[in-house]
Design an enzyme around this catalytic site. Structure first.
Site, PDB file in Angstrom:
ATOM      1  N   SER A  45       0.812  -1.225   0.000  1.00 17.29           N
ATOM      2  CA  SER A  45       0.000   0.000   0.000  1.00 17.29           C
ATOM      3  C   SER A  45       0.841   1.269   0.000  1.00 17.29           C
ATOM      4  O   SER A  45       0.286   2.375   0.000  1.00 17.29           O
ATOM      5  CB  SER A  45      -0.901   0.025   1.235  1.00 17.29           C
ATOM      6  OG  SER A  45      -1.745  -1.078   1.236  1.00 17.29           O
ATOM      7  N   ARG A 104      -3.263  -9.268  24.542  1.00 13.45           N
ATOM      8  CA  ARG A 104      -4.425  -9.120  25.426  1.00 13.45           C
ATOM      9  C   ARG A 104      -4.305  -9.827  26.768  1.00 13.45           C
ATOM     10  O   ARG A 104      -4.743  -9.312  27.789  1.00 13.45           O
ATOM     11  CB  ARG A 104      -5.692  -9.637  24.715  1.00 13.45           C
ATOM     12  CG  ARG A 104      -6.145  -8.732  23.603  1.00 13.45           C
ATOM     13  CD  ARG A 104      -7.386  -9.289  22.950  1.00 13.45           C
ATOM     14  NE  ARG A 104      -7.682  -8.577  21.708  1.00 13.45           N
ATOM     15  CZ  ARG A 104      -8.325  -9.119  20.700  1.00 13.45           C
ATOM     16  NH1 ARG A 104      -8.744 -10.375  20.757  1.00 13.45           N
ATOM     17  NH2 ARG A 104      -8.560  -8.398  19.622  1.00 13.45           N
ATOM     18  N   CYS A 133     -13.663  -8.065  19.575  1.00 14.80           N
ATOM     19  CA  CYS A 133     -14.906  -7.318  19.295  1.00 14.80           C
ATOM     20  C   CYS A 133     -16.132  -7.909  19.999  1.00 14.80           C
ATOM     21  O   CYS A 133     -16.967  -7.174  20.544  1.00 14.80           O
ATOM     22  CB  CYS A 133     -15.146  -7.247  17.789  1.00 14.80           C
ATOM     23  SG  CYS A 133     -14.759  -8.754  16.896  1.00 14.80           S
ATOM     24  N   GLY A 164     -15.778  -8.653  10.841  1.00 17.26           N
ATOM     25  CA  GLY A 164     -14.921  -9.079  11.950  1.00 17.26           C
ATOM     26  C   GLY A 164     -13.686  -9.802  11.459  1.00 17.26           C
ATOM     27  O   GLY A 164     -12.684  -9.895  12.156  1.00 17.26           O
ATOM     28  N   LYS A 217     -11.271 -16.690  23.860  1.00 14.09           N
ATOM     29  CA  LYS A 217     -11.000 -15.259  24.073  1.00 14.09           C
ATOM     30  C   LYS A 217     -12.126 -14.639  24.883  1.00 14.09           C
ATOM     31  O   LYS A 217     -11.891 -13.867  25.811  1.00 14.09           O
ATOM     32  CB  LYS A 217     -10.918 -14.517  22.724  1.00 14.09           C
ATOM     33  CG  LYS A 217      -9.655 -14.749  21.927  1.00 14.09           C
ATOM     34  CD  LYS A 217      -9.758 -13.969  20.604  1.00 14.09           C
ATOM     35  CE  LYS A 217      -8.922 -14.588  19.528  1.00 14.09           C
ATOM     36  NZ  LYS A 217      -9.284 -14.087  18.189  1.00 14.09           N
ATOM     37  N   HIS A 246     -22.062  -7.268  15.287  1.00 17.75           N
ATOM     38  CA  HIS A 246     -22.163  -8.575  15.924  1.00 17.75           C
ATOM     39  C   HIS A 246     -23.397  -8.566  16.823  1.00 17.75           C
ATOM     40  O   HIS A 246     -23.640  -7.598  17.555  1.00 17.75           O
ATOM     41  CB  HIS A 246     -20.942  -8.865  16.798  1.00 17.75           C
ATOM     42  CG  HIS A 246     -19.659  -9.044  16.040  1.00 17.75           C
ATOM     43  ND1 HIS A 246     -19.591  -9.161  14.666  1.00 17.75           N
ATOM     44  CD2 HIS A 246     -18.374  -9.144  16.475  1.00 17.75           C
ATOM     45  CE1 HIS A 246     -18.331  -9.321  14.301  1.00 17.75           C
ATOM     46  NE2 HIS A 246     -17.577  -9.303  15.375  1.00 17.75           N
ATOM     47  N   ASN A 319     -19.270  -3.924  15.213  1.00 20.44           N
ATOM     48  CA  ASN A 319     -17.960  -4.494  15.553  1.00 20.44           C
ATOM     49  C   ASN A 319     -16.801  -3.640  15.068  1.00 20.44           C
ATOM     50  O   ASN A 319     -15.722  -3.667  15.655  1.00 20.44           O
ATOM     51  CB  ASN A 319     -17.821  -5.916  14.986  1.00 20.44           C
ATOM     52  CG  ASN A 319     -18.041  -5.968  13.499  1.00 20.44           C
ATOM     53  OD1 ASN A 319     -19.142  -5.706  13.028  1.00 20.44           O
ATOM     54  ND2 ASN A 319     -17.011  -6.289  12.737  1.00 20.44           N
TER      55      ASN A 319
HETATM   56  N1  LIG Z   1     -12.557  -6.433  12.027  1.00 21.76           N
HETATM   57  C1  LIG Z   1     -12.889  -6.375  13.324  1.00 21.76           C
HETATM   58  O1  LIG Z   1     -14.070  -6.267  13.701  1.00 21.76           O
HETATM   59  C2  LIG Z   1     -11.829  -6.426  14.368  1.00 21.76           C
HETATM   60  C3  LIG Z   1     -12.204  -6.212  15.683  1.00 21.76           C
HETATM   61  C4  LIG Z   1     -11.220  -6.223  16.677  1.00 21.76           C
HETATM   62  C5  LIG Z   1      -9.917  -6.454  16.317  1.00 21.76           C
HETATM   63  N2  LIG Z   1      -9.566  -6.660  15.007  1.00 21.76           N
HETATM   64  C6  LIG Z   1      -8.149  -6.879  14.722  1.00 21.76           C
HETATM   65  O2  LIG Z   1      -7.636  -5.771  13.975  1.00 21.76           O
HETATM   66  C7  LIG Z   1      -6.620  -6.221  13.071  1.00 21.76           C
HETATM   67  C8  LIG Z   1      -6.960  -5.791  11.642  1.00 21.76           C
HETATM   68  O3  LIG Z   1      -8.227  -6.296  11.298  1.00 21.76           O
HETATM   69  P1  LIG Z   1      -8.986  -5.828   9.975  1.00 21.76           P
HETATM   70  O4  LIG Z   1     -10.311  -6.460  10.107  1.00 21.76           O
HETATM   71  O5  LIG Z   1      -8.905  -4.355   9.775  1.00 21.76           O
HETATM   72  O6  LIG Z   1      -8.110  -6.561   8.836  1.00 21.76           O
HETATM   73  P2  LIG Z   1      -7.884  -6.170   7.286  1.00 21.76           P
HETATM   74  O7  LIG Z   1      -9.062  -5.478   6.737  1.00 21.76           O
HETATM   75  O8  LIG Z   1      -7.426  -7.427   6.659  1.00 21.76           O
HETATM   76  O9  LIG Z   1      -6.648  -5.128   7.343  1.00 21.76           O
HETATM   77  C9  LIG Z   1      -5.335  -5.505   7.680  1.00 21.76           C
HETATM   78  C10 LIG Z   1      -4.418  -4.290   7.679  1.00 21.76           C
HETATM   79  O10 LIG Z   1      -3.115  -4.701   8.083  1.00 21.76           O
HETATM   80  C11 LIG Z   1      -2.159  -4.215   7.132  1.00 21.76           C
HETATM   81  N3  LIG Z   1      -0.987  -5.063   7.029  1.00 21.76           N
HETATM   82  C12 LIG Z   1      -0.917  -6.341   6.581  1.00 21.76           C
HETATM   83  N4  LIG Z   1       0.378  -6.736   6.578  1.00 21.76           N
HETATM   84  C13 LIG Z   1       1.127  -5.708   7.031  1.00 21.76           C
HETATM   85  C14 LIG Z   1       2.507  -5.502   7.253  1.00 21.76           C
HETATM   86  N5  LIG Z   1       3.419  -6.462   6.984  1.00 21.76           N
HETATM   87  N6  LIG Z   1       2.938  -4.301   7.727  1.00 21.76           N
HETATM   88  C15 LIG Z   1       2.042  -3.313   7.980  1.00 21.76           C
HETATM   89  N7  LIG Z   1       0.706  -3.442   7.785  1.00 21.76           N
HETATM   90  C16 LIG Z   1       0.261  -4.634   7.317  1.00 21.76           C
HETATM   91  C17 LIG Z   1      -2.945  -4.218   5.834  1.00 21.76           C
HETATM   92  O11 LIG Z   1      -2.276  -3.425   4.882  1.00 21.76           O
HETATM   93  P3  LIG Z   1      -2.417  -3.713   3.273  1.00 21.76           P
HETATM   94  O12 LIG Z   1      -3.750  -3.138   2.866  1.00 21.76           O
HETATM   95  O13 LIG Z   1      -1.252  -2.969   2.717  1.00 21.76           O
HETATM   96  O14 LIG Z   1      -2.343  -5.200   3.097  1.00 21.76           O
HETATM   97  C18 LIG Z   1      -4.266  -3.636   6.316  1.00 21.76           C
HETATM   98  O15 LIG Z   1      -4.134  -2.232   6.470  1.00 21.76           O
HETATM   99  C19 LIG Z   1      -6.530  -7.736  13.282  1.00 21.76           C
HETATM  100  O16 LIG Z   1      -5.499  -7.971  14.217  1.00 21.76           O
HETATM  101  C20 LIG Z   1      -7.866  -8.097  13.859  1.00 21.76           C
HETATM  102  O17 LIG Z   1      -7.820  -9.256  14.639  1.00 21.76           O
HETATM  103  C21 LIG Z   1     -10.498  -6.631  14.036  1.00 21.76           C
END
Ligand SMILES: NC(=O)c1ccc[n+]([C@@H]2O[C@H](COP(=O)([O-])OP(=O)(O)OC[C@H]3O[C@@H](n4cnc5c(N)ncnc54)[C@H](OP(=O)(O)O)[C@@H]3O)[C@@H](O)[C@H]2O)c1
Length: 340
Positions: A45, A104, A133, A164, A217, A246, A319
């Protein structure tokens, strides 16, 4: 500890993802005192731009020097990135609020929901964890009930949206729906089975005892956030073909009796909760109504007469907001309040 300033340099790590995007929007909507916003994602990115308050901000990739001069970093780039980079950021003097599950349950890291245990922010050592979440919305509701009637046991079943899992899962639900409605074979890349027009009783990996990691969790994080190991939780976590929010069915057994009306009264006084409970008018919380909302919505409150002191309810929260971005930004707001 965060040093008191009028405005702060804030980083979002994982800025291009589902949670990262929501974090940028939440910082803007809540007018967080941002002096400068830095956005990080993977090398894929690098050079992209994302909008913040009408300006385009460049996305950078991470280097060991990335965190110099940053006061607060909101991480949402997955566990392995948090494992590697959160300590680097903390060492640079920045306070990390981490959305992954990496830190966590670390006893040195507070796990915080601002409505429930803001006092735990006092002992952070540079990293603060944002809970899972499905746990966040549940503890927002459990805390006032625990204070009023002491919870003995919770049986929770979740109905979790595809956001999520992240952006790729949202795309997969969209594509599978389109394919099925066009009589094409749906492709499964994110989940082991088709998610469109289906339900998967499977979130995260299976453990030896037959539970999933997501279920574990919810059990462990709830005890840590409430600061009470005596609260028993058993969970079944389920993925449903919904984009955002959720939903959870909760059965709560308490030491002291609470009627349905008393439960509604206790919850209506607590922060972050909206009682949305008028079944005679078909009013109960649903994902379509709660999307983009900050609060946890509670409905279908009723007494469980199969046990001495039991309450059933249905709760829904967004979420990506309360379950992730909003909770992280609320933690950052508390840090600013506590800054010296
Ligand atoms: N979704 C939820 O409801 C939720 C709730 C609580 C916690 N979380 C946690 O939040 C985190 C992200 O979730 P998400 O749902 O937003 O996932 P996602 O949509 O797949 O986004 C992942 C992000 O991480 C970046 N990334 C991947 N590899 C990387 C690297 N090597 N260096 C730096 N950045 C990198 C990606 O960048 P690129 O676009 O460049 O690949 C993207 O910005 C996870 O740990 C998840 O468990 C999510």
């Amino acid at each position: 500890m965060l040093k008191k300033k009028e405005k702060y340099t804030v980083a979002v790590v994982g800025a291009t993802g589902a949670v990262g995007n929501e974090m940028i929007m939440t910082l803007e909507q809540r007018d967080f005192p941002v002096e400068k916003l830095r956005l990080f994602a993977s090398e894929r990115s690098e050079g992209k731009t994302l909008e913040y308050k009408g300006s385009q901000v460049k996305v950078e990739s991470l280097t060991p020097d990335s965190f110099k001069g940053i006061d607060i970093a909101l991480f949402s780039a997955g566990g392995s990135r948090s494992a590697e980079w959160a300590p680097v950021a903390a060492k640079s003097g920045c306070v990390v609020v981490d959305n992954s599950s990496q830190w966590r349950m670390d006893p040195e890291v507070p796990l915080v929901v601002p409505e429930v245990n803001p006092h735990d922010l006092k002992w952070h050592k540079g990293i603060i964890a944002n809970p899972n979440c499905s746990t966040i919305q549940m503890v927002v509701v459990l805390k006032p009930i625990h204070d009023a009637a002491k919870i003995k046991r919770v049986v929770v079943t979740t109905f979790q949206s595809v956001s999520g899992t992240g952006k790729k899962a949202m795309d997969e639900l969209m594509e599978q729906t389109r394919d099925i409605l066009s009589f094409k074979e749906p492709q499964c890349n994110v989940y082991p089975h088709q998610i469109a027009f289906n339900i998967l009783p499977h979130i995260d990996v299976f453990l030896e005892d037959g539970y999933t990691k997501e279920e574990l969790k919810m059990v462990n994080e709830t005890k840590k956030i409430l600061g009470d190991d005596s609260v028993k939780v058993t969970a079944t976590t389920v993925r449903v073909p919904v984009f955002r929010c959720h939903s959870e069915s909760l059965n709560i057994e308490t030491e002291k009796k609470l009627t349905a009306n008393e439960t509604r009264a206790v919850l209506s006084e607590a922060p972050g909760i909206v009682i949305y409970d008028a079944p005679e008018k078909n009013i109960y919380p649903m994902p379509v109504d709660v999307t983009d909302k900050d609060d946890t919505y509670v409905g279908r409150v009723r007494e469980d007469d199969t046990i001495e002191n039991g309450i059933n309810m249905w709760i829904v929260a967004d979420n990506l907001r309360k379950g992730a971005a909003l909770n992280a930004v609320q933690i950052a707001e508390k840090l600013v309040e506590m800054a010296e």
